[in-house]
Design a protein around this motif. Structure first.
Motif, PDB file in Angstrom:
ATOM      1  N   UNK A 259       0.758  -1.383   0.026  1.00  0.00           N
ATOM      2  CA  UNK A 259      -0.077  -0.099   0.050  1.00  0.00           C
ATOM      3  C   UNK A 259       0.784   1.311  -0.007  1.00  0.00           C
ATOM      4  N   UNK A 260       1.895   1.129   0.737  1.00  0.00           N
ATOM      5  CA  UNK A 260       2.806   2.497   0.952  1.00  0.00           C
ATOM      6  C   UNK A 260       3.721   2.636  -0.460  1.00  0.00           C
ATOM      7  N   UNK A 261       3.976   1.507  -0.968  1.00  0.00           N
ATOM      8  CA  UNK A 261       4.838   1.637  -2.299  1.00  0.00           C
ATOM      9  C   UNK A 261       3.986   2.045  -3.497  1.00  0.00           C
ATOM     10  N   UNK A 262       2.471   1.728  -3.196  1.00  0.00           N
ATOM     11  CA  UNK A 262       1.713   2.267  -4.236  1.00  0.00           C
ATOM     12  C   UNK A 262       1.026   3.357  -4.263  1.00  0.00           C
ATOM     13  N   UNK A 263       1.502   4.095  -2.966  1.00  0.00           N
ATOM     14  CA  UNK A 263       1.042   5.468  -2.490  1.00  0.00           C
ATOM     15  C   UNK A 263      -0.210   5.563  -1.940  1.00  0.00           C
TER      16      UNK A 263
END
Length: 457
Positions: A259-263
């Motif tokens: 989720x964090x890497x996808x923004x």
């Protein structure tokens, strides 16, 4: 709520163990605990020291209760309260007091310090004190989840004062705008899908989670796994290794990292208070946070929101959440009269009436279940739905090893090993596999170092 213990305090704890634990007196058995006569036969006023690491509203609420206790026991008991500034400061001062045998009569310390406080053997068994003083605290009234957290080998080692539980706070307006139903947020996969949809449709990150290791502990418990072995350190053998690489556990970590890497995840650093600020400002649609921030959320938000149970990634019969908060430890270095006076203070603070006052002033989950049967409490919960969600989650959590939480004196060092590695994994600078391997190596070394110091080598 800041839960980590500073590295300086952790180092002080480890370095002092060899000099303070090897010859520590054993915790008294039930037959050796002092009873009411020890206090009744004392001359004059019995003075006791009470140290804690609370601050702000929490410290004010606690002091109000201590003042009430002092008034009720005027002429018999006088409590001298000492706020240490933080849990790290509290442990540093407590560690120093071990050397000259000047530990406070009662110490209120946070959850992850429990392994250390148990290992140094400076406390009296709550079960022994309850047996010797039947007119005071009834241990049967304590919340089962709290009793389990502060127990080793099925023996209670401290009395929980306040409990927190992880919740999912949700901005109702943003969820409605994104077309997300709260019913889809019961599982971690459902939350992940919702967070991505919110980001795609509104442009607002779907979730915020502080890089506080408590959340990785919660993701572990919610996936049905142990955080340390054997048996989360709660049996006859102390924890000797961490358990960071179980398949369902790694999947839960990876789900959040993706989720964090996808923004779709908002980086708020390591402080849970930053998550509250971001949530209140509408910078994230959802956040994982402690039930203890309920009052802060209520005071800072201008939009409708709800709090939901922490989403599981394994069946509820095998997984759950781990309570946080703090517990009270009674010194076995105090005189018999002081021990009984200290037990009366603990009994007062853990009583239904005191627990209701402290819970309503702070947002913590009460540690005493007897108050839930009162009309006043029912009325309060009707107008404070977040509190009811938190209570229900603590009450309903499965009694399984995963939900008991890891018990070790090396916990602060484990957290210091885990957090930077997970930050690297969430930003993508390391693979999750490598980050967990590095965290495992560092954490296992920290446990080994702690055990060596504990043994006095």
């Amino acid at each position: 709520m800041k839960r980590s213990i500073a590295l300086g305090a952790a180092a002080l704890v480890l370095l002092s163990l060899a000099g303070c634990s090897a010859n520590a007196p054993a915790t008294p058995a039930a037959s050796g605990a002092p009873g009411p006569s020890a206090l009744a036969n004392a001359t004059g006023v019995t003075e006791i020291n009470f140290w804690h690491g609370l601050g702000g509203i929490n410290a004010q609420a606690l002091q109000s209760l201590v003042d009430e206790f002092n008034t009720e026991n005027a002429g018999t008991i006088k409590v001298d309260t000492s706020a240490q500034g933080s849990y790290a400061d509290l442990l540093a001062k407590y560690t120093a007091s071990l050397r000259d045998k000047s530990t406070p009569t009662v110490t209120l310390s946070n959850d992850i310090s429990s392994g250390f406080l148990h290992d140094v053997k400076r406390s009296v068994s709550p079960e022994a004190m309850a047996a010797a003083n039947p007119g005071d605290l009834k241990l049967s009234q304590l919340a089962p989840a709290g009793k389990r957290y502060y127990s080793v080998n099925d023996k209670l080692v401290a009395v929980p004062m306040n409990m927190s539980t992880p919740l999912l706070f949700v901005n109702s307006e943003l969820l409605q705008k994104a077309g997300v139903e709260t019913s889809s947020l019961k599982t971690l996969d459902g939350l992940a899908a919702a967070a991505k949809k919110i980001k795609d449709t509104t442009g607002v990150p779907g979730i915020a989670e502080a890089f506080d290791d408590w959340w990785f502990e919660q993701l572990t418990a919610a996936s049905g796994n142990l955080y340390c072995t054997p048996a989360n350190g709660r049996g006859t053998k102390s924890a000797d290794k961490v358990s960071f690489q179980q398949a369902s556990q790694v999947k839960a970590f990876t789900t959040m990292a993706d989720l964090y890497q996808a923004g779709a995840g908002l980086d708020v650093g390591t402080d849970n208070n930053n998550a509250v600020t971001a949530f209140a400002a509408g910078k994230t649609a959802m956040m994982f946070n402690s039930s203890a921030v309920a009052a802060s959320v209520a005071n800072s938000t201008t939009f409708p929101y709800v709090a939901l149970p922490f989403p599981l990634s394994a069946p509820a019969s095998k997984a759950g959440t781990v309570v946080g908060g703090s517990a009270m430890w009674l010194s076995n270095q105090a005189t018999p009269a002081q021990q009984v006076a200290g037990w009366k203070l603990i009994s007062f603070l853990a009583s239904p009436a005191s627990q209701a006052k402290f819970s309503e002033a702070t947002g913590y989950v009460p540690a005493n279940t007897a108050l839930e049967n009162t009309a006043a409490r029912t009325d309060y919960l009707t107008s404070h739905p977040v509190a009811q969600v938190a209570i229900d989650q603590v009450k309903d959590v499965a009694d399984v090893p995963a939900s008991h939480g890891c018990f070790t004196g090396a916990f602060s060092a484990i957290r210091a090993a885990m957090v930077p590695q997970m930050q690297a994994a969430f930003t993508g600078s390391k693979t999750m596999k490598q980050a967990l391997a590095d965290a495992t190596t560092a954490a296992n070394q920290a446990i080994a170092d702690y055990q060596t110091q504990l043994a006095g080598d």
